[in-house]
Design a protein around this motif. Structure first.
Motif, PDB file in Angstrom:
ATOM      1  N   SER A 128       0.688  -1.203   0.096  1.00 33.73           N
ATOM      2  CA  SER A 128      -0.126  -0.189  -0.230  1.00 33.73           C
ATOM      3  C   SER A 128       0.779   1.083  -0.081  1.00 33.73           C
ATOM      4  O   SER A 128       0.320   2.390  -0.208  1.00 33.73           O
ATOM      5  CB  SER A 128      -1.110  -0.066   1.233  1.00 33.73           C
ATOM      6  N   GLY A 129       2.023   1.158   0.225  1.00 36.40           N
ATOM      7  CA  GLY A 129       3.036   2.314   0.607  1.00 36.40           C
ATOM      8  C   GLY A 129       2.661   3.051   1.668  1.00 36.40           C
ATOM      9  O   GLY A 129       3.622   4.185   1.931  1.00 36.40           O
ATOM     10  N   VAL A 130       2.017   2.649   2.603  1.00 37.40           N
ATOM     11  CA  VAL A 130       1.759   3.201   3.921  1.00 37.40           C
ATOM     12  C   VAL A 130       2.765   2.665   4.921  1.00 37.40           C
ATOM     13  O   VAL A 130       2.947   1.452   4.941  1.00 37.40           O
ATOM     14  CB  VAL A 130       0.698   3.255   4.330  1.00 37.40           C
ATOM     15  N   THR A 131       3.766   3.322   5.746  1.00 30.20           N
ATOM     16  CA  THR A 131       4.548   2.728   6.842  1.00 30.20           C
ATOM     17  C   THR A 131       3.962   2.157   7.664  1.00 30.20           C
ATOM     18  O   THR A 131       2.963   2.595   8.425  1.00 30.20           O
ATOM     19  CB  THR A 131       5.463   4.130   7.065  1.00 30.20           C
ATOM     20  N   PHE A 132       4.334   0.997   8.177  1.00 30.70           N
ATOM     21  CA  PHE A 132       3.826   0.338   9.132  1.00 30.70           C
ATOM     22  C   PHE A 132       4.613  -0.562  10.166  1.00 30.70           C
ATOM     23  O   PHE A 132       4.310  -1.030  11.032  1.00 30.70           O
ATOM     24  CB  PHE A 132       2.864  -0.886   8.342  1.00 30.70           C
ATOM     25  N   ALA A 176      11.106   3.135  -5.358  1.00 33.39           N
ATOM     26  CA  ALA A 176      10.720   2.995  -6.891  1.00 33.39           C
ATOM     27  C   ALA A 176       9.491   2.063  -6.978  1.00 33.39           C
ATOM     28  O   ALA A 176       8.456   2.552  -7.873  1.00 33.39           O
ATOM     29  CB  ALA A 176      11.889   2.384  -7.870  1.00 33.39           C
ATOM     30  N   LEU A 177       9.225   0.931  -6.625  1.00 36.89           N
ATOM     31  CA  LEU A 177       8.209   0.247  -6.493  1.00 36.89           C
ATOM     32  C   LEU A 177       6.889   0.817  -5.857  1.00 36.89           C
ATOM     33  O   LEU A 177       5.755   0.709  -6.408  1.00 36.89           O
ATOM     34  CB  LEU A 177       8.329  -1.173  -5.811  1.00 36.89           C
ATOM     35  N   ARG A 178       7.181   1.389  -4.838  1.00 33.57           N
ATOM     36  CA  ARG A 178       6.095   2.297  -4.251  1.00 33.57           C
ATOM     37  C   ARG A 178       5.655   3.519  -5.204  1.00 33.57           C
ATOM     38  O   ARG A 178       4.201   3.539  -5.230  1.00 33.57           O
ATOM     39  CB  ARG A 178       6.625   3.108  -3.025  1.00 33.57           C
ATOM     40  N   ALA A 179       6.233   3.964  -5.868  1.00 38.98           N
ATOM     41  CA  ALA A 179       5.908   5.120  -6.716  1.00 38.98           C
ATOM     42  C   ALA A 179       5.123   4.502  -7.678  1.00 38.98           C
ATOM     43  O   ALA A 179       4.134   4.916  -8.206  1.00 38.98           O
ATOM     44  CB  ALA A 179       7.177   5.803  -7.292  1.00 38.98           C
TER      45      ALA A 179
END
Length: 223
Positions: free
Chosen positions: A112-116, A169-172
């Motif tokens: 999801s790209g959200v820091t967990f 890069a994957l998150r973007a």
């Protein structure tokens, strides 16, 4: 982890592997832990030493510290001189009493790209994490004027930095695909969920599915 859906059973195992590899391969680091959220509280999801767990717990008890800063603010939290910090007194006193000199906490995220979670690197040697910190910052916030010495990193530090660069890069890419699938809405979370559903239905990875969504919509985006 950046290409793994947040709900995957693999995440818990991946956090342990990341902690183990960091402690084994990064010579500047003495102790490693991983902090994550469990409901409305913080827990140590992986740890290489009970002493590292004690440093983490001091931060949880105080509700403040570099590992929580990285987790909540989504940027690396570097403490160059633990004994001199005034921002987090409970962390300072506990860490210093155990002989720690410096620390670096790195945000971690899944699909999801959200820091967990945060990867917490602790060292008993002053000044040992400065080069790694510069490299980590460059991975999270690339800037052509921000230079760091690649050759000064040990192999473990280079591997961590390369992994972070790839993850960002994957998150973007995943966020771009989610924005497409959200049909222009400001909240792209629904788009991310659709992306996960499409990946599961096709039996493909989140990364490959995101790349396909972007490719299929490229003419429209370039119009």
């Amino acid at each position: 982890m950046a290409a793994t859906p947040n709900g995957s059973f693999r995440i818990a195992t991946d956090l342990i592997i990341v902690a183990q590899l960091a402690e084994k391969l990064i010579t500047a680091v003495d102790w490693v832990s991983v902090t994550s959220r469990l409901g409305n509280r913080y827990v140590t999801a992986a740890v290489g030493s009970d002493l590292a767990a004690a440093v983490d717990q001091a931060q949880y008890d105080d509700g403040a510290g570099p590992c929580l800063e990285a987790l909540e603010a989504d940027y690396p939290a570097f403490v160059p001189d633990i004994a001199a910090t005034v921002t987090w007194p409970r962390f300072r006193d506990t860490a210093a009493s155990l002989g720690l000199k410096t620390s670096l906490s790195v945000p971690l995220f899944a699909g999801s790209g959200v820091t967990f979670a945060s990867l917490n690197l602790y060292s008993r040697r002053a000044g040992t994490l400065s080069t790694l910190t510069n490299a980590v910052w460059a991975a999270y916030d690339p800037d052509p004027f921000d230079c760091w010495n690649h050759d000064a990193l040990d192999p473990g530090g280079r591997e961590l930095t390369a992994g972070l660069i790839s993850a960002v890069a994957l998150r973007a890419m995943i966020r771009r695909a989610a924005a497409i699938l959200s049909a222009g809405r400001m909240d792209t979370h629904r788009g991310y969920l659709i992306l996960c559903e499409q990946a599961a239905a096709a039996g493909t990875s989140l990364t490959d599915t995101a790349a396909l969504v972007i490719e299929q919509n490229q003419p429209h985006l370039d119009a």
